[in-house]
Write a protein that holds these residues in place. Structure first.
Motif, mmCIF file in Angstrom:
data_model
loop_
_atom_site.group_PDB
_atom_site.id
_atom_site.type_symbol
_atom_site.label_atom_id
_atom_site.label_comp_id
_atom_site.label_asym_id
_atom_site.label_seq_id
_atom_site.Cartn_x
_atom_site.Cartn_y
_atom_site.Cartn_z
ATOM 1 N N SER A 87 7.134 3.273 -44.162
ATOM 2 C CA SER A 87 6.048 2.300 -43.962
ATOM 3 C C SER A 87 6.435 1.002 -44.662
ATOM 4 O O SER A 87 7.382 0.937 -45.447
ATOM 5 N N GLU A 88 5.640 -0.031 -44.377
ATOM 6 C CA GLU A 88 5.898 -1.322 -45.006
ATOM 7 C C GLU A 88 5.677 -1.261 -46.516
ATOM 8 O O GLU A 88 6.428 -1.840 -47.298
ATOM 9 N N ALA A 89 4.644 -0.541 -46.941
ATOM 10 C CA ALA A 89 4.374 -0.421 -48.377
ATOM 11 C C ALA A 89 5.519 0.291 -49.095
ATOM 12 O O ALA A 89 5.933 -0.103 -50.196
ATOM 13 N N GLU A 90 6.040 1.353 -48.467
ATOM 14 C CA GLU A 90 7.161 2.062 -49.076
ATOM 15 C C GLU A 90 8.391 1.170 -49.140
ATOM 16 O O GLU A 90 9.165 1.197 -50.111
ATOM 17 N N ARG A 91 8.593 0.343 -48.067
ATOM 18 C CA ARG A 91 9.740 -0.556 -48.088
ATOM 19 C C ARG A 91 9.624 -1.563 -49.239
ATOM 20 O O ARG A 91 10.601 -1.873 -49.918
ATOM 21 N N GLN A 92 8.408 -2.066 -49.474
ATOM 22 C CA GLN A 92 8.204 -3.008 -50.568
ATOM 23 C C GLN A 92 8.458 -2.335 -51.928
ATOM 24 O O GLN A 92 9.016 -2.943 -52.847
ATOM 25 N N GLN A 93 8.060 -1.069 -52.052
ATOM 26 C CA GLN A 93 8.330 -0.361 -53.304
ATOM 27 C C GLN A 93 9.831 -0.188 -53.532
ATOM 28 O O GLN A 93 10.331 -0.345 -54.648
ATOM 29 N N TRP A 94 10.548 0.126 -52.447
ATOM 30 C CA TRP A 94 12.008 0.270 -52.576
ATOM 31 C C TRP A 94 12.647 -1.081 -52.912
ATOM 32 O O TRP A 94 13.609 -1.152 -53.689
ATOM 33 N N MET A 95 12.163 -2.136 -52.335
ATOM 34 C CA MET A 95 12.698 -3.454 -52.651
ATOM 35 C C MET A 95 12.483 -3.796 -54.125
ATOM 36 O O MET A 95 13.354 -4.389 -54.786
ATOM 37 N N SER A 96 11.318 -3.410 -54.657
ATOM 38 C CA SER A 96 11.067 -3.650 -56.080
ATOM 39 C C SER A 96 12.014 -2.839 -56.954
ATOM 40 O O SER A 96 12.580 -3.349 -57.940
ATOM 41 N N ALA A 97 12.188 -1.555 -56.607
ATOM 42 C CA ALA A 97 13.083 -0.708 -57.391
ATOM 43 C C ALA A 97 14.515 -1.218 -57.325
ATOM 44 O O ALA A 97 15.239 -1.264 -58.334
ATOM 45 N N LEU A 98 14.967 -1.609 -56.128
ATOM 46 C CA LEU A 98 16.331 -2.128 -55.997
ATOM 47 C C LEU A 98 16.477 -3.459 -56.726
ATOM 48 O O LEU A 98 17.543 -3.760 -57.283
ATOM 49 N N GLY A 99 15.428 -4.256 -56.748
ATOM 50 C CA GLY A 99 15.483 -5.513 -57.480
ATOM 51 C C GLY A 99 15.648 -5.286 -58.975
ATOM 52 O O GLY A 99 16.443 -5.958 -59.650
ATOM 53 N N LEU A 100 14.911 -4.319 -59.526
ATOM 54 C CA LEU A 100 15.068 -3.978 -60.936
ATOM 55 C C LEU A 100 16.468 -3.462 -61.231
ATOM 56 O O LEU A 100 17.087 -3.817 -62.247
ATOM 57 N N ALA A 101 16.982 -2.599 -60.346
ATOM 58 C CA ALA A 101 18.322 -2.048 -60.553
ATOM 59 C C ALA A 101 19.386 -3.136 -60.482
ATOM 60 O O ALA A 101 20.357 -3.129 -61.242
ATOM 61 N N LYS A 102 19.219 -4.092 -59.567
ATOM 62 C CA LYS A 102 20.183 -5.185 -59.453
ATOM 63 C C LYS A 102 20.157 -6.055 -60.709
ATOM 64 O O LYS A 102 21.214 -6.470 -61.214
#
Length: 690
Positions: A39-54
């Motif tokens: 879903s779009e909400a899950e995609r946004q959560q993954w983007m946040s997690a990947l942003g923190l990891a980056k």
């Protein structure tokens, strides 16, 4: 990932993109990953997690680029990481970085939410309102998730800062007190040093003394008023898996106050004869043996067919041996017999138990460098150690069984103790390591008090049999029981691990009375020293990692029980023998014809003639097999295996089988007659084994 492997991507240089509402594209150079969310909400959560990891990956890359990369910096960093203060600072810095990343994401999502709200205000047609409202709702949800993450990170940072602040205050106060105490100790030592120098210059004659075996067991007279109840407790120091000790220090101002306190804790022994240098023995013992020859041998060519077999049944060349028999190695347990001589005069049974425990540990100190195996004794072989003049004891060993190999040992001391044991060696070669399991109980009895101690030996393991440098470790538990008072001591030999923070070859233990009350905590290493600390108070502690509750012992400062003698000069070329071991195979007049000193293959090996020693060893083994066949043929029994027949046929010469009432096992006990036969020089009853 510390090292790249198939299926990894460097997030620090990765670009994030979206193809549609649910797909995330990660691209780094020529490598691209396509991820899909539900879903779009899950995609946004993954983007946040990947942003923190980056963000974290970029910080790590920048920190590595700032390092010089030389070995000195790595060593300094590794040493710093081991301390608690830099680790706390590192934790707080990481939390602060997380706060910064969350703040950055919070700003991005807040700006996106504001744009969505602006678009919502500009809506004209109602059909478009549904999609925009969903977008606003999803961005609002994402903003709430990020805000909660930031709030949690702030809470963790605040809690960690408060906890470490209190810990730093306690550590600073403790270090200041330790510094003051250390300065006073150094000043006192300087005064004692000056007084000793003046006493030495004014002395008309001086005496030289050997290394002390137990250190200062008696409490100094000047410290009587310092050890009382009003003590100060410091941070706990974990000694073993089952208990924690808290060292109790005495305050310096108690002596000035002159306040009453309980009786000082001290050893009640009144005999200081062990601290007085002994008169030189009448017989001058040798201090060296011929150096070990440098023979090369392919170990694997011999051992590869022996995996899983009993070690005593493997025909081994003398290249793997040392020029001592197993009977002589068993006698080496008496090297620190002074511990038992001192234990005779202990009025307290628990104090005596401490010295007995130190003696049981000291028997392993000679094995730390002794990777070579001793000679397997011939059936009926004996070894005597007649050292009444200098050591005050007489020891006799006899090989009472060949399969399984078993040796009986009896020691009499003129100082008032007797020790006896029957040890059966069970060993297995496992390919990478060799396990040696001594079976049988060790008995020690003090005539004056009637205290009777019983314990068993731990397991010895020889590692790196095939590849690498051989090394020996002692593992397992030893329980020493005083059958008169029911006092007991539980010793734990911690297995060595390269990754462990514990001291190598560590031994811990607790001495308790018959009611289970702990009186002393023992600590040290089986190759160097043992110390004991009197328990002031015990209380249950918090559960450990495995859920087991540890007992916290508050103790007085530890006192030295035993310390290993230094090895003789050039010991590395003399099989790492101790001073006592160098004298065990020395030729003596009047010994029995079955004594290990008269064994020809062992004597040839000691002199460096290993080829002749191997030939002689084969001759002796064949002679022993012939004698065994004759005994079995003479046996009239028609049932049972050969080993059972041999056990029934062969009778030891100086020992006899009896039922041990304390252990319920059959054991060989000395029946007497050997020293009388030596005095008469009547050896007609001895078999011809050499």
């Amino acid at each position: 990932m510390a090292h790249t492997c198939r299926g990894t991507i460097n997030l620090a240089t990765t670009h994030f993109d979206t193809e549609n509402t649910c797909v995330i594209v990660l691209s780094s150079g020529a490598r691209t990953y396509h991820l899909k969310a539900s879903s779009e909400a899950e995609r946004q959560q993954w983007m946040s997690a990947l942003g923190l990891a980056k963000a974290k990956a970029m910080r790590m890359m920048s920190s590595h680029s700032d390092d010089s990369g030389d070995d000195d910096d790595d060593e300094t960093a590794s040493l710093t990481d081991k301390s608690g203060l830099p680790l706390a600072i590192q934790t707080l810095s990481a939390k602060l970085d997380e706060l910064g990343a969350c703040h950055e994401l919070l700003g991005k999502h807040g700006a996106a939410l504001q744009r969505s709200l602006a678009e919502l205000d500009g809506l004209r047609a109602p059909p478009d309102g549904g999609d925009k409202l969903r977008a606003v709702s999803e961005r609002a949800t994402l903003f709430r998730i990020t805000s909660n993450a930031m709030i949690n990170a702030c809470r963790d940072f605040l809690g960690a800062a408060e906890a470490h602040s209190r810990r730093w205050q306690r550590a600073l106060q403790y270090e200041q007190e330790q510094r003051v105490r250390l300065e006073e100790t150094i000043e006192q030592l300087a005064k004692q040093h000056n007084s000793l120098e003046r006493a030495f210059r004014g002395s008309a004659s001086t005496r030289s003394s050997g290394p002390s075996f137990e250190g200062n067991l008696l409490t100094p007279e000047g410290e009587d008023s310092e050890e009382d109840e009003d003590t100060e407790y410091f941070d706990a120091m974990e000694d073993a898996e089952s208990f924690i000790t808290v060292i109790t220090e005495a305050k310096d101002d108690r002596k000035a106050e002159g306040g009453p306190g309980p009786d000082p804790v001290e050893w009640t022994s009144a005999d200081n004869s062990s601290e007085v240098p002994k008169a030189p023995p009448h017989i001058k013992r040798r201090a060296r043996i011929p150096d070990k020859p440098n023979y090369s041998l392919n170990l694997w060519s011999i051992m590869k067919t022996c995996i899983g077999r009993e070690l005593s049944k493997i025909p081994m060349p003398v290249n793997f041996n040392e020029p001592l028999s197993m009977l002589q190695r068993l006698t080496e347990d008496l090297e620190y017999h002074q511990l038992l001589d001192r234990a005779v005069h202990c009025a307290s049974a628990v104090e005596q138990m401490c010295l007995v425990a130190a003696f049981s540990v000291s028997s392993y100190s000679t094995t730390v460098h002794r990777i070579a195996k001793p000679f397997n004794p011939m059936l009926g072989e004996t070894f005597e150690l007649d050292r009444l003049e200098d050591m005050g004891l007489r020891s006799l060993c006899e090989q009472v069984s060949h399969h399984p190999p078993s040796a009986a040992h009896h020691v009499f001391s003129k100082h008032g103790w007797t020790l006896w044991q029957e040890i059966t060696i069970s060993s297995k070669f496992r390919g990478k390591y060799l396990s040696i399991m001594p079976l049988g109980a060790i008995h020690l009895e003090f005539q004056a008090s009637g205290n009777h101690y019983v314990w068993r030996k731990s397991t010895s393991t020889v590692h790196n049999i095939i590849v690498g440098k051989l090394w020996i470790d002692q593992t397992g538990d030893i329980e020493i029981v005083n059958h008169r008072t029911k006092d007991h001591c539980q010793l734990k030999f911690l297995p060595y691990s390269y990754f462990s923070k514990e001291v190598a070859r560590k031994v811990t233990g607790v001495v308790s009375d018959g009611h289970g009350k702990a009186h002393y905590v023992l600590s040290g290493s089986w190759d160097e020293r043992m110390e004991c600390a009197k328990v002031v108070q015990s209380s249950p502690g918090s559960p450990g990692l495995e859920g087991r509750q540890k007992t916290v012992y508050q103790t007085l400062p530890a006192k030295l029980l035993w310390k290993k003698y230094p090895l003789p000069e050039n010991a590395e070329n003399m099989y790492y023998f101790s001073e006592l071991a160098l004298t065990l195979n020395e030729q003596e007049e009047g010994v029995a014809p079955t004594d290990s000193r008269l064994r020809p293959d062992q004597r040839l090996m000691e002199r460096g003639h290993w080829d002749q020693a191997n030939v002689e060893k084969q001759r002796l083994e064949e002679k022993q097999r012939s004698s065994r066949r004759r005994r079995l043929e003479a046996c009239s029994r028609g049932c049972g295996s050969d080993e059972e027949k041999e056990a029934d046929v062969y009778t030891p010469l100086w020992f006899e089988k009896r039922l041990d009432p304390l252990t319920g096992e059959m054991a060989c006990i000395y029946k007497g007659g050997y020293w009388e036969a030596k005095e008469r020089q009547d050896w007609r009853m001895c078999p011809d084994i050499f």
